[in-house]
Design a protein around this motif. Structure first.
Motif, PDB file in Angstrom:
ATOM      1  N   ALA A   1      -8.622  -2.533   5.110  1.00  0.00           N
ATOM      2  CA  ALA A   1      -8.371  -1.623   6.239  1.00  0.00           C
ATOM      3  C   ALA A   1      -9.703  -1.170   6.851  1.00  0.00           C
ATOM      4  N   ARG A   2     -10.668  -0.896   5.975  1.00  0.00           N
ATOM      5  CA  ARG A   2     -11.979  -0.479   6.501  1.00  0.00           C
ATOM      6  C   ARG A   2     -12.593  -1.603   7.350  1.00  0.00           C
ATOM      7  N   GLY A   3     -12.370  -2.846   6.925  1.00  0.00           N
ATOM      8  CA  GLY A   3     -12.854  -4.009   7.682  1.00  0.00           C
ATOM      9  C   GLY A   3     -12.261  -4.054   9.088  1.00  0.00           C
ATOM     10  N   LEU A   4     -11.116  -3.407   9.259  1.00  0.00           N
ATOM     11  CA  LEU A   4     -10.489  -3.357  10.594  1.00  0.00           C
ATOM     12  C   LEU A   4     -10.912  -2.085  11.327  1.00  0.00           C
ATOM     13  N   GLY A   5     -11.825  -1.349  10.732  1.00  0.00           N
ATOM     14  CA  GLY A   5     -12.301  -0.107  11.365  1.00  0.00           C
ATOM     15  C   GLY A   5     -11.424   1.085  11.059  1.00  0.00           C
ATOM     16  N   ILE A   6     -10.531   0.958  10.045  1.00  0.00           N
ATOM     17  CA  ILE A   6      -9.617   2.052   9.719  1.00  0.00           C
ATOM     18  C   ILE A   6      -9.971   2.598   8.332  1.00  0.00           C
ATOM     19  N   ASP A   7     -10.607   3.749   8.298  1.00  0.00           N
ATOM     20  CA  ASP A   7     -10.912   4.381   7.010  1.00  0.00           C
ATOM     21  C   ASP A   7      -9.663   5.034   6.442  1.00  0.00           C
ATOM     22  N   THR A   8      -9.629   5.145   5.115  1.00  0.00           N
ATOM     23  CA  THR A   8      -8.463   5.745   4.462  1.00  0.00           C
ATOM     24  C   THR A   8      -8.905   6.961   3.649  1.00  0.00           C
ATOM     25  N   PHE A   9      -7.935   7.791   3.301  1.00  0.00           N
ATOM     26  CA  PHE A   9      -8.236   8.934   2.428  1.00  0.00           C
ATOM     27  C   PHE A   9      -7.136   9.079   1.381  1.00  0.00           C
ATOM     28  N   VAL A  10      -7.500   9.747   0.271  1.00  0.00           N
ATOM     29  CA  VAL A  10      -6.534   9.988  -0.795  1.00  0.00           C
ATOM     30  C   VAL A  10      -5.978  11.396  -0.624  1.00  0.00           C
ATOM     31  N   GLY A  11      -4.663  11.498  -0.466  1.00  0.00           N
ATOM     32  CA  GLY A  11      -4.023  12.809  -0.323  1.00  0.00           C
ATOM     33  C   GLY A  11      -3.942  13.523  -1.673  1.00  0.00           C
ATOM     34  N   SER A  12      -3.475  14.762  -1.666  1.00  0.00           N
ATOM     35  CA  SER A  12      -3.449  15.559  -2.897  1.00  0.00           C
ATOM     36  C   SER A  12      -2.531  14.925  -3.953  1.00  0.00           C
ATOM     37  N   SER A  13      -1.542  14.138  -3.503  1.00  0.00           N
ATOM     38  CA  SER A  13      -0.623  13.499  -4.446  1.00  0.00           C
ATOM     39  C   SER A  13      -1.180  12.185  -4.995  1.00  0.00           C
ATOM     40  N   GLY A  14      -2.380  11.788  -4.527  1.00  0.00           N
ATOM     41  CA  GLY A  14      -2.936  10.501  -4.953  1.00  0.00           C
ATOM     42  C   GLY A  14      -2.562   9.363  -4.003  1.00  0.00           C
ATOM     43  N   ARG A  15      -1.673   9.665  -3.055  1.00  0.00           N
ATOM     44  CA  ARG A  15      -1.278   8.624  -2.090  1.00  0.00           C
ATOM     45  C   ARG A  15      -2.416   8.346  -1.114  1.00  0.00           C
ATOM     46  N   VAL A  16      -2.475   7.112  -0.613  1.00  0.00           N
ATOM     47  CA  VAL A  16      -3.564   6.722   0.290  1.00  0.00           C
ATOM     48  C   VAL A  16      -3.020   6.518   1.708  1.00  0.00           C
ATOM     49  N   PHE A  17      -3.693   7.122   2.669  1.00  0.00           N
ATOM     50  CA  PHE A  17      -3.278   7.046   4.083  1.00  0.00           C
ATOM     51  C   PHE A  17      -4.466   6.638   4.942  1.00  0.00           C
ATOM     52  N   PRO A  18      -4.207   6.034   6.100  1.00  0.00           N
ATOM     53  CA  PRO A  18      -5.301   5.878   7.072  1.00  0.00           C
ATOM     54  C   PRO A  18      -5.697   7.279   7.567  1.00  0.00           C
ATOM     55  N   ILE A  19      -6.970   7.437   7.933  1.00  0.00           N
ATOM     56  CA  ILE A  19      -7.468   8.753   8.341  1.00  0.00           C
ATOM     57  C   ILE A  19      -6.562   9.424   9.378  1.00  0.00           C
ATOM     58  N   ASN A  20      -6.102   8.660  10.371  1.00  0.00           N
ATOM     59  CA  ASN A  20      -5.274   9.282  11.419  1.00  0.00           C
ATOM     60  C   ASN A  20      -3.777   9.190  11.107  1.00  0.00           C
ATOM     61  N   LEU A  21      -3.430   8.706   9.910  1.00  0.00           N
ATOM     62  CA  LEU A  21      -2.050   8.618   9.397  1.00  0.00           C
ATOM     63  C   LEU A  21      -1.174   7.605  10.129  1.00  0.00           C
ATOM     64  N   LYS A  22      -1.716   6.961  11.160  1.00  0.00           N
ATOM     65  CA  LYS A  22      -0.855   6.121  12.015  1.00  0.00           C
ATOM     66  C   LYS A  22      -0.976   4.632  11.678  1.00  0.00           C
ATOM     67  N   ALA A  23       0.055   3.877  12.047  1.00  0.00           N
ATOM     68  CA  ALA A  23       0.038   2.427  11.828  1.00  0.00           C
ATOM     69  C   ALA A  23      -0.460   1.691  13.070  1.00  0.00           C
ATOM     70  N   ALA A  24      -0.235   2.272  14.245  1.00  0.00           N
ATOM     71  CA  ALA A  24      -0.490   1.530  15.495  1.00  0.00           C
ATOM     72  C   ALA A  24      -1.954   1.088  15.645  1.00  0.00           C
ATOM     73  N   PRO A  25      -2.958   1.966  15.408  1.00  0.00           N
ATOM     74  CA  PRO A  25      -4.341   1.490  15.573  1.00  0.00           C
ATOM     75  C   PRO A  25      -4.677   0.356  14.605  1.00  0.00           C
TER      76      PRO A  25
END
Ligand SMILES: Cc1cc2nc3c(=O)[nH]c(=O)nc-3n(C[C@H](O)[C@H](O)[C@H](O)COP(=O)(O)OP(=O)(O)OC[C@H]3O[C@@H](n4cnc5c(N)ncnc54)[C@H](O)[C@@H]3O)c2cc1C
Length: 416
Positions: free
Chosen positions: A85-109
Protein backbone atom coordinates in the motif's frame (compact mmCIF):
# COMPACT_ATOMS: atom_id res chain seq x y z
CA UNK A 1 2.39 -15.71 -22.24
CA UNK A 2 -1.22 -14.56 -22.00
CA UNK A 3 -3.13 -14.75 -18.73
CA UNK A 4 -6.81 -13.90 -18.31
CA UNK A 5 -8.03 -12.76 -14.92
CA UNK A 6 -11.78 -12.97 -14.48
CA UNK A 7 -13.08 -10.74 -11.71
CA UNK A 8 -11.60 -7.34 -10.88
CA UNK A 9 -11.96 -7.36 -7.09
CA UNK A 10 -8.96 -7.23 -4.76
CA UNK A 11 -8.06 -10.88 -5.44
CA UNK A 12 -8.24 -10.55 -9.23
CA UNK A 13 -6.37 -7.26 -9.34
CA UNK A 14 -3.62 -8.68 -7.13
CA UNK A 15 -3.38 -11.74 -9.40
CA UNK A 16 -3.15 -9.36 -12.39
CA UNK A 17 -0.36 -7.37 -10.75
CA UNK A 18 1.64 -10.45 -9.72
CA UNK A 19 1.30 -12.11 -13.15
CA UNK A 20 2.13 -8.91 -15.00
CA UNK A 21 5.20 -8.25 -12.81
CA UNK A 22 6.35 -11.80 -13.57
CA UNK A 23 6.25 -11.05 -17.31
CA UNK A 24 2.78 -12.14 -18.45
CA UNK A 25 0.48 -10.24 -20.77
CA UNK A 26 -2.62 -9.79 -18.61
CA UNK A 27 -6.27 -9.14 -19.49
CA UNK A 28 -8.80 -8.49 -16.70
CA UNK A 29 -12.46 -9.21 -17.45
CA UNK A 30 -15.30 -8.07 -15.20
CA UNK A 31 -19.06 -8.24 -15.62
CA UNK A 32 -19.64 -4.81 -14.07
CA UNK A 33 -19.10 -1.38 -15.64
CA UNK A 34 -16.08 -0.84 -13.36
CA UNK A 35 -13.84 -3.00 -11.19
CA UNK A 36 -13.42 -3.09 -7.40
CA UNK A 37 -16.97 -2.17 -6.43
CA UNK A 38 -17.12 -4.22 -3.25
CA UNK A 39 -13.66 -2.99 -2.30
CA UNK A 40 -14.96 0.58 -2.63
CA UNK A 41 -17.96 -0.27 -0.46
CA UNK A 42 -15.63 -1.80 2.14
CA UNK A 43 -13.96 1.61 2.29
CA UNK A 44 -17.21 3.39 3.15
CA UNK A 45 -17.12 2.45 6.85
CA UNK A 46 -13.31 2.74 7.08
CA UNK A 47 -11.25 0.30 5.00
CA UNK A 48 -9.85 -2.29 7.39
CA UNK A 49 -7.02 -3.62 5.24
CA UNK A 50 -5.42 -6.06 7.66
CA UNK A 51 -4.47 -6.63 11.31
CA UNK A 52 -1.21 -6.03 13.18
CA UNK A 53 -1.31 -9.03 15.56
CA UNK A 54 1.44 -11.71 15.51
CA UNK A 55 1.21 -14.23 12.62
CA UNK A 56 0.07 -17.17 14.76
CA UNK A 57 -2.83 -15.14 16.23
CA UNK A 58 -3.67 -13.79 12.78
CA UNK A 59 -3.81 -17.26 11.27
CA UNK A 60 -6.10 -18.57 14.02
CA UNK A 61 -8.94 -16.45 12.59
CA UNK A 62 -9.17 -18.73 9.55
CA UNK A 63 -10.06 -21.77 11.68
CA UNK A 64 -9.42 -25.08 9.97
CA UNK A 65 -8.39 -23.30 6.74
CA UNK A 66 -5.40 -21.73 8.51
CA UNK A 67 -3.26 -24.68 7.39
CA UNK A 68 -3.90 -24.02 3.70
CA UNK A 69 -3.65 -20.24 4.00
CA UNK A 70 -0.47 -20.23 6.13
CA UNK A 71 2.04 -20.57 3.25
CA UNK A 72 0.10 -18.05 1.14
CA UNK A 73 0.03 -15.51 3.98
CA UNK A 74 3.74 -16.15 4.57
CA UNK A 75 4.37 -15.06 0.95
CA UNK A 76 2.03 -12.09 1.00
CA UNK A 77 0.63 -11.33 4.43
CA UNK A 78 -0.21 -8.32 6.61
CA UNK A 79 3.29 -6.80 6.57
CA UNK A 80 3.73 -7.22 2.80
CA UNK A 81 0.28 -5.70 2.32
CA UNK A 82 1.21 -2.55 4.23
CA UNK A 83 4.46 -2.23 2.26
CA UNK A 84 2.51 -2.73 -0.96
CA UNK A 85 0.00 0.00 0.00
CA UNK A 86 2.86 2.36 0.81
CA UNK A 87 4.26 1.61 -2.67
CA UNK A 88 1.01 3.04 -4.03
CA UNK A 89 1.48 6.17 -1.93
CA UNK A 90 -1.02 5.06 0.72
CA UNK A 91 0.36 4.98 4.26
CA UNK A 92 -1.42 2.88 6.86
CA UNK A 93 -1.87 3.12 10.62
CA UNK A 94 -2.68 0.69 13.42
CA UNK A 95 -5.89 1.53 15.27
CA UNK A 96 -6.36 0.98 19.01
CA UNK A 97 -7.84 -2.47 18.31
CA UNK A 98 -4.74 -3.52 16.34
CA UNK A 99 -6.63 -3.24 13.05
CA UNK A 100 -4.79 -1.63 10.13
CA UNK A 101 -6.36 1.13 8.00
CA UNK A 102 -5.16 3.47 5.27
CA UNK A 103 -4.42 6.90 6.77
CA UNK A 104 -7.53 8.45 5.21
CA UNK A 105 -9.61 5.27 5.88
CA UNK A 106 -10.83 5.23 2.27
CA UNK A 107 -10.54 2.65 -0.51
CA UNK A 108 -10.98 4.99 -3.49
CA UNK A 109 -7.51 6.66 -3.49
CA UNK A 110 -5.84 3.27 -3.13
CA UNK A 111 -7.90 1.73 -5.94
CA UNK A 112 -7.26 4.73 -8.22
CA UNK A 113 -3.48 4.55 -7.67
CA UNK A 114 -3.53 0.78 -8.12
CA UNK A 115 -5.46 0.87 -11.40
CA UNK A 116 -3.12 3.60 -12.70
CA UNK A 117 -0.11 1.41 -11.94
CA UNK A 118 -1.73 -1.66 -13.52
CA UNK A 119 -2.53 0.28 -16.69
CA UNK A 120 1.06 1.55 -16.82
CA UNK A 121 2.13 -2.10 -16.64
CA UNK A 122 -0.07 -2.67 -19.74
CA UNK A 123 -2.72 -4.72 -17.98
CA UNK A 124 -5.81 -4.52 -20.23
CA UNK A 125 -9.26 -4.06 -18.65
CA UNK A 126 -12.45 -5.34 -20.25
CA UNK A 127 -15.47 -4.27 -18.22
CA UNK A 128 -19.04 -5.35 -18.97
CA UNK A 129 -17.62 -8.74 -19.95
CA UNK A 130 -19.41 -11.49 -18.07
CA UNK A 131 -17.68 -14.85 -18.11
CA UNK A 132 -20.22 -17.57 -18.93
CA UNK A 133 -17.96 -20.59 -19.32
CA UNK A 134 -15.78 -22.14 -22.02
CA UNK A 135 -16.70 -22.80 -25.64
CA UNK A 136 -16.17 -26.17 -27.32
CA UNK A 137 -12.57 -25.20 -28.27
CA UNK A 138 -11.72 -24.31 -24.70
CA UNK A 139 -11.79 -20.51 -25.24
CA UNK A 140 -13.38 -18.27 -22.61
CA UNK A 141 -16.95 -17.24 -23.44
CA UNK A 142 -17.85 -13.71 -22.43
CA UNK A 143 -21.27 -12.09 -22.62
CA UNK A 144 -20.98 -8.44 -23.70
CA UNK A 145 -23.36 -5.81 -25.02
CA UNK A 146 -22.16 -6.83 -28.50
CA UNK A 147 -23.14 -10.44 -27.88
CA UNK A 148 -21.03 -13.44 -26.92
CA UNK A 149 -17.31 -12.97 -27.49
CA UNK A 150 -14.49 -15.41 -26.96
CA UNK A 151 -11.01 -14.90 -25.60
CA UNK A 152 -8.00 -17.17 -25.68
CA UNK A 153 -5.57 -17.32 -22.79
CA UNK A 154 -2.74 -19.66 -21.83
CA UNK A 155 -3.93 -19.67 -18.22
CA UNK A 156 -6.91 -18.24 -16.36
CA UNK A 157 -7.32 -16.93 -12.83
CA UNK A 158 -10.92 -16.95 -11.61
CA UNK A 159 -11.43 -14.39 -8.85
CA UNK A 160 -15.20 -14.12 -8.97
CA UNK A 161 -15.96 -13.36 -5.33
CA UNK A 162 -18.61 -14.92 -3.10
CA UNK A 163 -22.35 -14.33 -3.18
CA UNK A 164 -22.94 -11.39 -0.88
CA UNK A 165 -24.03 -7.96 -2.15
CA UNK A 166 -24.66 -9.36 -5.68
CA UNK A 167 -25.53 -5.90 -6.99
CA UNK A 168 -21.80 -5.12 -6.73
CA UNK A 169 -20.90 -7.93 -9.13
CA UNK A 170 -20.17 -11.06 -7.11
CA UNK A 171 -23.41 -12.91 -7.78
CA UNK A 172 -22.09 -16.50 -7.57
CA UNK A 173 -23.23 -17.36 -11.10
CA UNK A 174 -19.87 -19.16 -11.39
CA UNK A 175 -21.06 -21.96 -9.07
CA UNK A 176 -22.95 -23.99 -11.72
CA UNK A 177 -20.28 -23.19 -14.35
CA UNK A 178 -17.60 -24.92 -12.26
CA UNK A 179 -20.10 -27.55 -11.10
CA UNK A 180 -20.61 -28.57 -14.74
CA UNK A 181 -16.86 -29.11 -14.96
CA UNK A 182 -17.04 -31.65 -12.15
CA UNK A 183 -15.94 -29.40 -9.29
CA UNK A 184 -17.70 -30.10 -6.02
CA UNK A 185 -18.37 -26.63 -4.57
CA UNK A 186 -19.01 -26.31 -0.83
CA UNK A 187 -22.46 -24.64 -0.55
CA UNK A 188 -22.20 -20.85 -0.25
CA UNK A 189 -23.44 -19.53 3.08
CA UNK A 190 -23.64 -16.15 4.76
CA UNK A 191 -20.65 -15.21 6.93
CA UNK A 192 -20.32 -12.10 9.08
CA UNK A 193 -24.08 -11.84 8.91
CA UNK A 194 -27.05 -10.75 10.98
CA UNK A 195 -29.70 -13.09 12.43
CA UNK A 196 -33.45 -13.16 12.77
CA UNK A 197 -34.93 -13.23 16.26
CA UNK A 198 -38.58 -12.46 15.56
CA UNK A 199 -39.21 -9.43 17.79
CA UNK A 200 -42.62 -8.53 19.13
CA UNK A 201 -44.32 -5.75 17.18
CA UNK A 202 -43.88 -3.39 20.15
CA UNK A 203 -40.12 -3.99 20.48
CA UNK A 204 -39.51 -3.84 16.71
CA UNK A 205 -41.34 -0.53 16.31
CA UNK A 206 -39.63 1.04 19.29
CA UNK A 207 -36.04 -0.17 18.92
CA UNK A 208 -35.32 -1.22 15.33
CA UNK A 209 -32.17 0.66 14.24
CA UNK A 210 -30.99 1.22 17.83
CA UNK A 211 -27.39 0.34 18.74
CA UNK A 212 -26.81 -1.77 21.84
CA UNK A 213 -23.48 -0.66 23.26
CA UNK A 214 -21.08 -2.01 25.89
CA UNK A 215 -22.35 -5.55 26.04
CA UNK A 216 -20.69 -8.94 25.83
CA UNK A 217 -22.09 -11.85 23.86
CA UNK A 218 -21.59 -15.36 25.13
CA UNK A 219 -21.74 -18.34 22.76
CA UNK A 220 -20.88 -22.00 22.97
CA UNK A 221 -19.13 -23.60 20.00
CA UNK A 222 -19.72 -27.13 18.65
CA UNK A 223 -17.28 -28.55 21.18
CA UNK A 224 -19.15 -26.86 24.06
CA UNK A 225 -16.39 -24.30 24.73
CA UNK A 226 -17.80 -20.95 25.83
CA UNK A 227 -16.49 -17.73 24.33
CA UNK A 228 -17.28 -14.24 25.46
CA UNK A 229 -16.88 -11.26 23.14
CA UNK A 230 -17.32 -7.66 24.23
CA UNK A 231 -18.62 -5.17 21.71
CA UNK A 232 -21.78 -3.68 20.29
CA UNK A 233 -24.51 -4.53 17.80
CA UNK A 234 -27.67 -3.09 16.29
CA UNK A 235 -31.31 -4.11 16.67
CA UNK A 236 -32.81 -4.63 13.21
CA UNK A 237 -36.39 -5.02 12.01
CA UNK A 238 -36.06 -8.77 12.28
CA UNK A 239 -33.25 -9.39 14.74
CA UNK A 240 -29.63 -8.42 15.37
CA UNK A 241 -26.58 -7.49 13.30
CA UNK A 242 -23.26 -5.66 13.54
CA UNK A 243 -19.74 -5.96 14.97
CA UNK A 244 -19.94 -8.38 17.86
CA UNK A 245 -22.62 -10.49 16.18
CA UNK A 246 -20.40 -10.90 13.09
CA UNK A 247 -17.56 -12.09 15.33
CA UNK A 248 -19.60 -15.07 16.51
CA UNK A 249 -21.71 -15.53 13.39
CA UNK A 250 -20.00 -18.68 12.09
CA UNK A 251 -20.68 -20.54 15.36
CA UNK A 252 -24.30 -19.31 15.45
CA UNK A 253 -24.91 -20.16 11.79
CA UNK A 254 -23.55 -23.68 12.29
CA UNK A 255 -25.70 -24.15 15.40
CA UNK A 256 -28.84 -23.09 13.53
CA UNK A 257 -27.92 -25.48 10.75
CA UNK A 258 -27.50 -28.35 13.19
CA UNK A 259 -30.36 -27.65 15.60
CA UNK A 260 -32.71 -25.27 13.79
CA UNK A 261 -32.10 -22.57 16.37
CA UNK A 262 -29.12 -20.97 18.16
CA UNK A 263 -28.92 -19.55 21.63
CA UNK A 264 -26.92 -16.39 22.19
CA UNK A 265 -26.51 -14.94 25.70
CA UNK A 266 -26.06 -11.24 26.34
CA UNK A 267 -24.29 -9.73 29.31
CA UNK A 268 -25.88 -6.29 29.56
CA UNK A 269 -23.48 -5.07 32.27
CA UNK A 270 -20.09 -6.59 31.44
CA UNK A 271 -18.27 -4.35 33.93
CA UNK A 272 -20.39 -5.36 36.93
CA UNK A 273 -20.24 -8.74 38.66
CA UNK A 274 -23.55 -10.56 39.19
CA UNK A 275 -23.25 -10.27 43.00
CA UNK A 276 -23.04 -6.52 42.62
CA UNK A 277 -26.10 -6.46 40.35
CA UNK A 278 -28.07 -8.58 42.85
CA UNK A 279 -26.99 -6.29 45.68
CA UNK A 280 -27.94 -3.14 43.73
CA UNK A 281 -31.32 -4.50 42.72
CA UNK A 282 -32.08 -5.79 46.21
CA UNK A 283 -31.75 -2.37 47.82
CA UNK A 284 -35.07 -0.88 48.94
CA UNK A 285 -36.84 0.81 46.09
CA UNK A 286 -39.73 2.42 48.01
CA UNK A 287 -42.50 3.41 45.65
CA UNK A 288 -40.23 3.40 42.58
CA UNK A 289 -41.12 0.96 39.80
CA UNK A 290 -38.63 -1.80 39.06
CA UNK A 291 -37.86 -0.06 35.73
CA UNK A 292 -36.84 3.15 37.51
CA UNK A 293 -34.96 1.17 40.13
CA UNK A 294 -33.12 -0.68 37.34
CA UNK A 295 -32.14 2.57 35.71
CA UNK A 296 -31.04 4.31 38.93
CA UNK A 297 -29.20 1.38 40.52
CA UNK A 298 -27.77 -0.53 37.55
CA UNK A 299 -27.86 2.07 34.78
CA UNK A 300 -30.04 -0.11 32.54
CA UNK A 301 -32.53 1.83 30.44
CA UNK A 302 -33.66 2.31 26.84
CA UNK A 303 -32.93 -0.58 24.52
CA UNK A 304 -31.27 -2.71 27.23
CA UNK A 305 -34.36 -2.39 29.43
CA UNK A 306 -36.45 -3.10 26.32
CA UNK A 307 -34.50 -6.31 25.69
CA UNK A 308 -35.14 -7.45 29.27
CA UNK A 309 -38.85 -6.72 28.90
CA UNK A 310 -38.88 -8.59 25.59
CA UNK A 311 -37.29 -11.74 26.96
CA UNK A 312 -37.91 -11.92 30.73
CA UNK A 313 -41.26 -12.91 32.25
CA UNK A 314 -43.13 -10.40 34.45
CA UNK A 315 -42.41 -12.53 37.53
CA UNK A 316 -38.66 -12.69 36.85
CA UNK A 317 -38.56 -8.97 36.12
CA UNK A 318 -39.92 -8.29 39.61
CA UNK A 319 -37.43 -10.59 41.34
CA UNK A 320 -33.98 -9.00 41.98
CA UNK A 321 -32.06 -12.29 41.89
CA UNK A 322 -33.71 -13.63 38.74
CA UNK A 323 -33.56 -10.24 37.05
CA UNK A 324 -29.83 -9.96 37.85
CA UNK A 325 -29.28 -13.40 36.32
CA UNK A 326 -31.07 -12.26 33.17
CA UNK A 327 -29.04 -9.04 33.01
CA UNK A 328 -25.80 -11.05 33.13
CA UNK A 329 -26.94 -13.77 30.72
CA UNK A 330 -29.99 -12.82 28.70
CA UNK A 331 -30.87 -15.63 26.27
CA UNK A 332 -31.68 -14.58 22.70
CA UNK A 333 -33.12 -17.27 20.47
CA UNK A 334 -31.85 -16.85 16.91
CA UNK A 335 -34.00 -18.58 14.33
CA UNK A 336 -32.18 -17.93 11.03
CA UNK A 337 -29.14 -16.19 9.58
CA UNK A 338 -29.97 -13.29 7.28
CA UNK A 339 -29.74 -14.19 3.57
CA UNK A 340 -26.35 -14.46 1.84
CA UNK A 341 -27.07 -11.34 -0.25
CA UNK A 342 -27.02 -9.21 2.93
CA UNK A 343 -23.92 -10.74 4.49
CA UNK A 344 -20.51 -9.06 4.64
CA UNK A 345 -18.85 -12.18 3.24
CA UNK A 346 -19.37 -15.74 2.08
CA UNK A 347 -18.44 -19.10 3.54
CA UNK A 348 -18.13 -22.13 1.26
CA UNK A 349 -16.85 -22.16 -2.31
CA UNK A 350 -14.09 -23.96 -4.19
CA UNK A 351 -12.51 -26.37 -1.68
CA UNK A 352 -8.75 -26.27 -1.21
CA UNK A 353 -8.74 -30.04 -1.67
CA UNK A 354 -9.56 -29.46 -5.36
CA UNK A 355 -6.53 -27.17 -5.79
CA UNK A 356 -2.79 -27.59 -5.79
CA UNK A 357 -0.58 -25.45 -3.58
CA UNK A 358 -0.51 -22.72 -6.27
CA UNK A 359 -4.33 -22.65 -6.30
CA UNK A 360 -4.68 -24.35 -9.67
CA UNK A 361 -7.74 -26.59 -10.03
CA UNK A 362 -6.18 -30.05 -10.23
CA UNK A 363 -8.83 -31.31 -12.66
CA UNK A 364 -8.67 -28.18 -14.86
CA UNK A 365 -5.00 -27.54 -15.69
CA UNK A 366 -4.34 -23.85 -16.28
CA UNK A 367 -7.37 -22.66 -14.27
CA UNK A 368 -6.52 -20.99 -10.96
CA UNK A 369 -8.91 -19.66 -8.29
CA UNK A 370 -8.47 -16.88 -5.74
CA UNK A 371 -10.25 -14.70 -3.21
CA UNK A 372 -13.60 -15.10 -1.53
CA UNK A 373 -14.77 -17.77 -4.00
CA UNK A 374 -12.47 -20.22 -2.20
CA UNK A 375 -13.83 -22.23 0.71
CA UNK A 376 -12.54 -20.30 3.72
CA UNK A 377 -14.12 -17.81 6.05
CA UNK A 378 -12.91 -15.34 8.65
CA UNK A 379 -14.38 -12.63 10.86
CA UNK A 380 -14.14 -8.97 9.96
CA UNK A 381 -10.96 -7.27 11.15
CA UNK A 382 -8.96 -7.15 7.90
CA UNK A 383 -8.74 -10.95 7.63
CA UNK A 384 -11.03 -11.06 4.59
CA UNK A 385 -9.11 -8.65 2.40
CA UNK A 386 -5.72 -9.99 3.52
CA UNK A 387 -6.64 -13.53 2.43
CA UNK A 388 -8.05 -12.20 -0.86
CA UNK A 389 -4.79 -10.38 -1.59
CA UNK A 390 -2.68 -13.38 -0.51
CA UNK A 391 -4.61 -15.89 -2.64
CA UNK A 392 -4.69 -13.48 -5.60
CA UNK A 393 -0.93 -13.06 -5.37
CA UNK A 394 -0.37 -16.82 -5.15
CA UNK A 395 -2.66 -17.55 -8.12
CA UNK A 396 -1.06 -14.85 -10.31
CA UNK A 397 2.46 -16.12 -9.59
CA UNK A 398 1.26 -19.72 -9.82
CA UNK A 399 -0.17 -19.19 -13.32
CA UNK A 400 3.12 -17.72 -14.59
CA UNK A 401 5.20 -20.48 -12.97
CA UNK A 402 2.95 -23.13 -14.47
CA UNK A 403 3.30 -21.63 -17.95
CA UNK A 404 7.07 -21.23 -17.50
CA UNK A 405 7.23 -24.95 -16.76
CA UNK A 406 5.44 -25.82 -19.96
CA UNK A 407 1.81 -25.49 -18.92
CA UNK A 408 1.12 -29.17 -19.18
CA UNK A 409 -0.39 -31.82 -16.96
CA UNK A 410 3.17 -32.91 -16.11
CA UNK A 411 3.87 -29.35 -15.01
CA UNK A 412 0.86 -29.69 -12.75
CA UNK A 413 2.41 -32.52 -10.84
CA UNK A 414 5.82 -30.85 -10.80
CA UNK A 415 4.22 -27.82 -9.13
CA UNK A 416 2.68 -30.07 -6.47
C1 LIG B 1 -20.14 -3.74 3.43
C2 LIG B 1 -18.83 -4.50 3.35
C3 LIG B 1 -17.72 -4.05 4.06
C4 LIG B 1 -16.53 -4.76 4.04
N1 LIG B 1 -15.46 -4.28 4.73
C5 LIG B 1 -14.30 -5.00 4.76
C6 LIG B 1 -13.17 -4.52 5.48
O1 LIG B 1 -13.16 -3.40 6.03
N2 LIG B 1 -12.08 -5.33 5.55
C7 LIG B 1 -12.03 -6.55 4.93
O2 LIG B 1 -11.02 -7.25 5.05
N3 LIG B 1 -13.05 -6.98 4.16
C8 LIG B 1 -14.18 -6.23 4.08
N4 LIG B 1 -15.23 -6.67 3.31
C9 LIG B 1 -15.07 -7.92 2.52
C10 LIG B 1 -14.24 -7.68 1.24
O3 LIG B 1 -14.72 -6.54 0.56
C11 LIG B 1 -14.33 -8.91 0.34
O4 LIG B 1 -13.90 -10.04 1.08
C12 LIG B 1 -13.50 -8.78 -0.93
O5 LIG B 1 -13.93 -7.69 -1.72
C13 LIG B 1 -13.55 -10.04 -1.77
O6 LIG B 1 -12.65 -9.89 -2.83
P1 LIG B 1 -12.70 -10.78 -4.13
O7 LIG B 1 -11.72 -10.18 -5.08
O8 LIG B 1 -12.55 -12.21 -3.77
O9 LIG B 1 -14.19 -10.63 -4.68
P2 LIG B 1 -15.04 -9.32 -5.07
O10 LIG B 1 -14.47 -8.13 -4.44
O11 LIG B 1 -16.44 -9.69 -4.78
O12 LIG B 1 -14.80 -9.20 -6.63
C14 LIG B 1 -15.30 -10.18 -7.52
C15 LIG B 1 -15.36 -9.55 -8.90
O13 LIG B 1 -15.73 -10.56 -9.84
C16 LIG B 1 -16.66 -10.02 -10.77
N5 LIG B 1 -17.45 -11.12 -11.32
C17 LIG B 1 -18.25 -11.99 -10.65
N6 LIG B 1 -18.78 -12.89 -11.51
C18 LIG B 1 -18.30 -12.58 -12.74
C19 LIG B 1 -18.45 -13.16 -14.04
N7 LIG B 1 -19.21 -14.25 -14.25
N8 LIG B 1 -17.79 -12.59 -15.09
C20 LIG B 1 -16.99 -11.52 -14.90
N9 LIG B 1 -16.81 -10.92 -13.69
C21 LIG B 1 -17.45 -11.46 -12.63
C22 LIG B 1 -17.47 -9.03 -9.96
O14 LIG B 1 -18.09 -8.05 -10.75
C23 LIG B 1 -16.41 -8.44 -9.01
O15 LIG B 1 -15.81 -7.29 -9.54
C24 LIG B 1 -16.42 -5.97 3.28
C25 LIG B 1 -17.52 -6.40 2.54
C26 LIG B 1 -18.71 -5.68 2.57
C27 LIG B 1 -19.89 -6.18 1.77
Amino acid sequence: MKIAIIGGGPAGLMAAEAASAAGAQVDVYDSMASVGRKFLLAGKGGLNLTHSEPPENFLAHYGTRGAQLAPLLASFGPVALRVWARGLGIDTFVGSSGRVFPINLKAAPLLRAWLRRLRQARVQFHVRHRWIGWDERGALSLATSQGIQTAQADAVVLALGGGSWPNLGSDATWVPLLGERGLCIAPLQPANCGFDVGWSEHFRTKFSGTPVKSVAVIVRNDAGAESRCPGEFVITETGVEGGVIYTVSATLRNEIQAKGVALLHLDLTPDREIQRVVYDLSRPRGTRTMATHLERRVGIEGVKAGLLREVVSKEDFADPVRLAAAIKSLPLRLIAPRPLEEAISTAGGVPFEALNTRLMVRSLPGVFCAGEMLDWEAPTGGYLLTACFATGYAAGIGAVEWLNKGGTSEAVSRLG
